[in-house]
Design a protein around this motif. Structure first.
Motif, mmCIF file in Angstrom:
data_model
loop_
_atom_site.group_PDB
_atom_site.id
_atom_site.type_symbol
_atom_site.label_atom_id
_atom_site.label_comp_id
_atom_site.label_asym_id
_atom_site.label_seq_id
_atom_site.Cartn_x
_atom_site.Cartn_y
_atom_site.Cartn_z
ATOM 1 N N ASP A 176 4.160 -7.875 -1.272
ATOM 2 C CA ASP A 176 4.971 -8.999 -1.160
ATOM 3 C C ASP A 176 5.624 -9.131 -2.505
ATOM 4 O O ASP A 176 6.817 -9.448 -2.823
ATOM 5 N N LEU A 177 4.852 -8.576 -3.699
ATOM 6 C CA LEU A 177 5.321 -8.750 -4.863
ATOM 7 C C LEU A 177 6.422 -7.824 -5.125
ATOM 8 O O LEU A 177 7.433 -7.809 -6.020
ATOM 9 N N LEU A 178 6.400 -6.654 -4.634
ATOM 10 C CA LEU A 178 7.339 -5.634 -4.641
ATOM 11 C C LEU A 178 8.669 -5.775 -3.928
ATOM 12 O O LEU A 178 9.559 -5.090 -3.951
ATOM 13 N N ASP A 179 8.600 -7.009 -3.082
ATOM 14 C CA ASP A 179 9.993 -7.251 -2.360
ATOM 15 C C ASP A 179 10.923 -8.074 -3.356
ATOM 16 O O ASP A 179 11.360 -9.276 -3.093
ATOM 17 N N SER A 180 11.334 -7.324 -4.255
ATOM 18 C CA SER A 180 12.418 -7.883 -4.953
ATOM 19 C C SER A 180 13.631 -6.840 -5.518
ATOM 20 O O SER A 180 13.211 -5.606 -5.357
ATOM 21 N N SER A 181 14.639 -7.328 -5.717
ATOM 22 C CA SER A 181 15.853 -6.244 -6.114
ATOM 23 C C SER A 181 15.553 -5.814 -7.263
ATOM 24 O O SER A 181 16.054 -4.596 -7.817
ATOM 25 N N ALA A 182 14.448 -6.484 -8.046
ATOM 26 C CA ALA A 182 14.298 -5.892 -9.561
ATOM 27 C C ALA A 182 13.037 -4.963 -9.491
ATOM 28 O O ALA A 182 12.973 -4.119 -10.301
ATOM 29 N N ALA A 183 12.480 -4.727 -8.415
ATOM 30 C CA ALA A 183 11.295 -3.602 -8.320
ATOM 31 C C ALA A 183 11.989 -2.425 -8.068
ATOM 32 O O ALA A 183 12.810 -2.074 -7.333
ATOM 33 N N ASP A 184 11.254 -1.554 -9.215
ATOM 34 C CA ASP A 184 11.814 -0.024 -9.293
ATOM 35 C C ASP A 184 10.635 0.969 -9.148
ATOM 36 O O ASP A 184 9.569 0.648 -9.686
ATOM 37 N N PRO A 185 10.824 1.985 -8.321
ATOM 38 C CA PRO A 185 9.896 2.833 -8.094
ATOM 39 C C PRO A 185 9.172 3.294 -9.453
ATOM 40 O O PRO A 185 8.077 4.037 -9.311
ATOM 41 N N GLY A 186 10.325 3.489 -10.449
ATOM 42 C CA GLY A 186 9.867 4.057 -11.624
ATOM 43 C C GLY A 186 8.875 3.197 -12.092
ATOM 44 O O GLY A 186 8.097 3.642 -13.316
ATOM 45 N N HIS A 187 8.725 1.632 -12.132
ATOM 46 C CA HIS A 187 7.786 1.078 -12.459
ATOM 47 C C HIS A 187 6.282 1.342 -12.319
ATOM 48 O O HIS A 187 5.270 0.868 -12.561
ATOM 49 N N LEU A 188 6.140 1.870 -10.809
ATOM 50 C CA LEU A 188 4.734 1.995 -10.252
ATOM 51 C C LEU A 188 4.030 3.195 -10.829
ATOM 52 O O LEU A 188 4.591 4.210 -10.693
ATOM 53 N N LEU A 189 2.682 2.927 -10.780
ATOM 54 C CA LEU A 189 1.742 4.132 -10.980
ATOM 55 C C LEU A 189 0.951 3.604 -9.750
ATOM 56 O O LEU A 189 0.247 2.443 -9.738
ATOM 57 N N VAL A 190 0.807 4.712 -8.781
ATOM 58 C CA VAL A 190 -0.243 4.306 -7.560
ATOM 59 C C VAL A 190 -1.658 4.687 -7.826
ATOM 60 O O VAL A 190 -1.923 5.729 -8.580
ATOM 61 N N VAL A 191 -2.492 3.897 -7.543
ATOM 62 C CA VAL A 191 -3.816 4.191 -7.555
ATOM 63 C C VAL A 191 -4.577 4.051 -6.281
ATOM 64 O O VAL A 191 -4.432 3.420 -5.376
ATOM 65 N N ARG A 192 -5.082 5.351 -6.188
ATOM 66 C CA ARG A 192 -5.919 5.428 -4.773
ATOM 67 C C ARG A 192 -7.202 6.458 -4.939
ATOM 68 O O ARG A 192 -7.437 7.016 -6.018
#
Length: 413
Positions: free
Chosen positions: A346-362
């Protein structure tokens, strides 16, 4: 932007990672993937500079709790953290009004157990290094390996040369001061709600890392930066039903402060407000105020805090309102570098959210893998098959892999 690249080896669940950061970084992934471990590696550098590596290890359970274990149970004997940073270059008699430059630096520390059998695994600094690529003629800061230095009578060093650098060494001191000034927030509702009885100080109030001094920070913004306080209240009123804002009440005679809420009166046609006691404020309202205070406090706005890390800022907040919180993270990243951990789609449900902001941790059972969204995920986003929240919610958000083994060049082999 302050931290540009982070390389970590053998720290908790992280066997190895090499990532680049932007003004805003969102560490996204499921619970127990290693998001907090990445953030704690940065915090460890800050804590070790403020005290010593040994003292920074104590609240973390000691060196054994930090060293990475392989799936087979083999434990490494040391961990390394290298941070590439960009800091404002120290002024060297420049003309008034002239734009200041920046200074790039790369700082490495390696911490391991003292090999002396009588040391009983006591931690020490195995290697420390500071490189200044913009100043090739300036000697870098090095701590030589044990075989090449005089060892103190009580064993390996448990102090960092960077923490002892003189102010006269202007460039190195600028790096040390910036690393020392990073802030890491894990907000606790009882602390945010409590009466602040610490002695007030001159100057701008600083939010404690568990939420201490929230009332003094809000009060200080209202007095000295009312336009910023209006921005904070605007986010609160957008995300909390009927809220108009939160204020800090200070009583100089008793030297205490506490938070009160302002809410629109039910059925009010003139927009009149009622005051809500701190004890009646919801956890979500208090946590939101704490997150916003961390992001927009005066020390952030004047450049004294170059990096703000926040653990799961969305906790206790109503999911449909989290898009506005992401907007606040983006806005704050204009003033300081921001990093947050989240497992919330839900935090990513924003027009401002950009895939370039993310680092995925698994963590698929072999330790934490950290990186940008992999090629499959990027294709799903680009083709419109999934949105960013859907990609995280579906479990298909995975990091790029393939970190080179020798990712921390320099130091002992």
């Amino acid at each position: 932007m302050f931290l540009t690249r982070v390389r970590i080896e053998n720290f908790r669940s992280i066997a190895a990672c090499d990532v680049r950061l932007g003004p805003l970084t969102v560490l996204a992934g499921p619970n127990a993937a290693g998001k907090s471990n990445f953030l704690d590696a940065l915090r460890f550098v800050r804590d070790a500079l403020r005290t010593s590596p040994g003292q920074a290890l104590e609240p973390r359970g000691g060196l054994e709790e930090i060293l990475h274990r392989s799936p087979a149970g083999t434990r490494s004997d040391s961990f390394r953290i290298r941070l590439d940073v960009t800091v404002p270059a120290p002024e060297q008699g420049s003309e008034p009004g002239r734009e200041r430059g920046v200074l790039d630096a790369s700082y490495l520390m390696e911490v391991g157990a003292d090999p002396d059998p009588g040391a009983d695994g006591r931690p020490g600094v195995r290697w420390e290094e500071l490189r200044l690529p913009d100043l090739p003629d300036r000697p870098a800061l090095f701590a030589l390996p044990e075989s090449e230095r005089h060892v103190r009578s009580d064993g390996w060093r448990d102090d960092l040369l960077l923490s002892k650098v003189s102010r006269t060494n202007r460039e190195v001191y600028a790096v040390a001061r910036s690393l020392h000034s990073m802030r890491f927030y894990e907000l606790h509702t009882p602390v945010l709600r409590d009466i602040d009885q610490t002695r007030s100080k001159r100057g701008d109030a600083v939010l404690g890392e568990r939420g201490e001094s929230l009332a003094r920070v809000l009060s200080s913004l209202a007095r000295h930066r009312p336009w910023v306080k209006d921005t904070v209240d605007g986010y609160i009123s957008t995300m909390i039903e009927n809220a108009a804002g939160l204020d800090g009440k200070e009583f100089e005679e008793a030297d205490l402060a506490y938070v009160v809420g302002r809410f629109v009166e039910d059925g009010s046609e003139d927009g009149s407000h009622r005051q809500v006691d701190r004890r009646s404020l919801s956890d979500g309202t208090l946590r939101l105020a704490g997150v916003l205070a961390a992001l927009f406090q005066s020390r952030v706005l004047n450049g004294s805090i170059p990096f703000v890390g926040i653990e799961e800022p969305e906790i206790s907040l109503h999911p449909p309102m989290l898009g506005a919180l992401y907007d606040a993270l983006v806005g704050a990243s204009d003033n300081t570098q921001v990093m947050v951990t989240t497992q919330s789609a839900d935090l990513l449900d924003s027009s401002a959210a950009d895939p370039g902001h993310l680092l995925v941790v698994r963590d698929d059972g072999h330790g934490s893998t950290i990186g940008p969204i992999d090629e499959t995920g990027r294709s799903l986003l680009a083709d419109g098959v999934l949105t960013l929240p859907e990609l995280l919610r579906s479990g298909e958000m995975r990091p790029e892999s393939g970190v080179p083994h020798n990712l921390l060049e320099g130091g002992p082999e």
